[in-house]
Design a protein around this motif. Structure first.
Motif, PDB file in Angstrom:
ATOM      1  N   ALA A  96       0.776  -1.000   0.133  1.00  8.87           N
ATOM      2  CA  ALA A  96      -0.008  -0.168   0.153  1.00  8.87           C
ATOM      3  C   ALA A  96       0.818   1.226   0.026  1.00  8.87           C
ATOM      4  O   ALA A  96       0.613   2.134  -0.755  1.00  8.87           O
ATOM      5  CB  ALA A  96      -1.070   0.077   1.181  1.00  8.87           C
ATOM      6  N   ARG A  97       1.797   1.253   0.796  1.00  9.18           N
ATOM      7  CA  ARG A  97       2.937   2.441   0.846  1.00  9.18           C
ATOM      8  C   ARG A  97       3.462   2.451  -0.418  1.00  9.18           C
ATOM      9  O   ARG A  97       3.715   3.818  -0.989  1.00  9.18           O
ATOM     10  CB  ARG A  97       3.673   2.336   2.098  1.00  9.18           C
ATOM     11  N   VAL A  98       4.237   1.557  -1.174  1.00  8.92           N
ATOM     12  CA  VAL A  98       4.727   1.678  -2.375  1.00  8.92           C
ATOM     13  C   VAL A  98       3.712   2.042  -3.360  1.00  8.92           C
ATOM     14  O   VAL A  98       4.234   2.977  -4.220  1.00  8.92           O
ATOM     15  CB  VAL A  98       5.393   0.204  -2.610  1.00  8.92           C
ATOM     16  N   ARG A  99       2.501   1.648  -3.278  1.00  4.74           N
ATOM     17  CA  ARG A  99       1.594   2.161  -4.576  1.00  4.74           C
ATOM     18  C   ARG A  99       1.451   3.630  -4.399  1.00  4.74           C
ATOM     19  O   ARG A  99       1.345   4.392  -5.253  1.00  4.74           O
ATOM     20  CB  ARG A  99       0.228   1.723  -3.951  1.00  4.74           C
ATOM     21  N   LYS A 100       1.300   4.180  -3.112  1.00  5.30           N
ATOM     22  CA  LYS A 100       1.334   5.627  -2.903  1.00  5.30           C
ATOM     23  C   LYS A 100       2.517   6.389  -3.594  1.00  5.30           C
ATOM     24  O   LYS A 100       2.504   7.393  -4.127  1.00  5.30           O
ATOM     25  CB  LYS A 100       1.057   6.053  -1.612  1.00  5.30           C
ATOM     26  N   ALA A 101       3.850   5.824  -3.266  1.00  2.00           N
ATOM     27  CA  ALA A 101       4.931   6.466  -3.556  1.00  2.00           C
ATOM     28  C   ALA A 101       5.208   6.246  -4.956  1.00  2.00           C
ATOM     29  O   ALA A 101       5.820   7.110  -5.518  1.00  2.00           O
ATOM     30  CB  ALA A 101       6.105   5.709  -2.795  1.00  2.00           C
TER      31      ALA A 101
END
Length: 318
Positions: free
Chosen positions: A26-31
């Motif tokens: 989820a965090r990589v998707r945002k980044a």
């Protein structure tokens, strides 16, 4: 940093403790500014270390990364058994481990090296009748998982500590009265193993063999195939574009390489089976275009390359 939805690659992440592998995605998707993100090889929230993340078309590589061998550093506590075979579970039994000799530990570990049959931990992601084993366990369903063949290439003790721990009370067999102390043994170990191995199960089985029970108190994945955790990015504030590994670079580390001509590249992209000069192989073989792009993974039979999976031209690298 937003790396843009057109970027494809593999990101090595050093997962911190306390979050799930899904949280990392989820965090990589945002980044990365894209929804198409996946990972190969789940790590429990308690565990830290290497998580391989695929972005955009490079998620197609993840299937071939899951089965790679892995390395771990872990701490096993002998003398306490838990419901999950790790520190996050409830205590099942506490047994004084002061009588366990180092020679017995060495013998127990030796028996767990090589090709063995391992029963996965009950709280695992293995599906039973369409449901995850951990979900069934949470519902109170008794789960019996079948033993599976795994290979333990290395299982060595790096350090031993004899510790006094506080007993949890009468609810655990052998625990004694609340506030009492019990002798336990902590082992720092390193494990090299095949995919599908549960390090928690190694801790459980070692403890059982020694008659005192055992569970995992710490776990860190240090390697997946040729990729070490030393090359991984810290998740917090990760610059995805700067840390991405090109799919070509990853494929060249994992597979045999087939250089393509321009016409062969075009034919392969259209789903054709171009003629090639290469020995027959069930694959995967990495088919590389003249400009160094990963066109696809192929098998080769009778001088023709058959696509296993194609890769669109969405690599964006400086």
């Amino acid at each position: 940093m937003n790396s843009g939805t057109g970027t494809s690659g593999i990101l090595l992440v050093d997962k911190p403790q306390g979050i799930t592998s899904h949280d990392v995605v989820a965090r990589v998707r945002k980044a990365a500014g894209t929804r198409k993100v996946g990972h190969a090889g789940t790590l429990d929230p308690m565990a830290t270390g290497l998580l391989v993340v695929g972005i955009n078309s490079s998620t197609r590589l993840l299937t071939f990364l899951v089965g790679l061998d892995k390395s771990y550093e872990a701490t096993i506590r002998l003398g306490v058994a838990t419901t999950t075979d790790d520190a996050e579970g409830e205590t099942l039994a506490v047994v004084d481990a002061s009588g366990v000799e180092q020679s017995a530990i060495d013998s127990g570990i030796a028996a767990l090296r090589g090709d063995i049959e391992q029963v996965p931990t009950t709280v695992s992601a293995i599906k039973v009748d369409g449901k995850r084993a951990y979900a069934l366990a949470r519902e109170g369903v008794e789960v019996e998982l079948k033993a599976r063949p795994v290979t333990i290439a290395r299982f060595d003790v790096l350090a031993r500590r004899d510790v006094e721990i506080e007993a949890p009370g009468d609810e655990a067999p052998g625990a004694g009265s609340p506030g009492a102390t019990v002798h336990a043994i902590d082992l720092d170990v390193v494990v090299d193993c095949s995919s599908g191995t549960y390090i928690r199960a190694l801790a459980r089985d070692l403890g059982r063999a020694l008659g005192v029970g055992g569970h995992l108190t710490a776990l860190r994945r240090t390697r997946i195939g040729p990729f070490p955790v030393a090359d991984a990015a810290v998740l917090e504030g990760v610059d995805v574009a700067a840390r991405l590994l090109a799919p070509t670079r990853v494929a060249e580390q994992l597979f045999d390489v087939l250089p393509l001509s321009e016409q062969q590249s075009i034919d392969l992209s259209h789903g054709k089976r171009p003629g090639v000069e290469h020995a027959d192989s069930v694959g995967p073989v990495a088919a590389i275009t003249p400009d160094g792009r990963l066109a696809g993974l192929v098998s080769i039979s009778n001088g023709r390359a058959k696509p296993i999976v194609n890769f669109p031209n969405d690599e964006v690298f400086a």
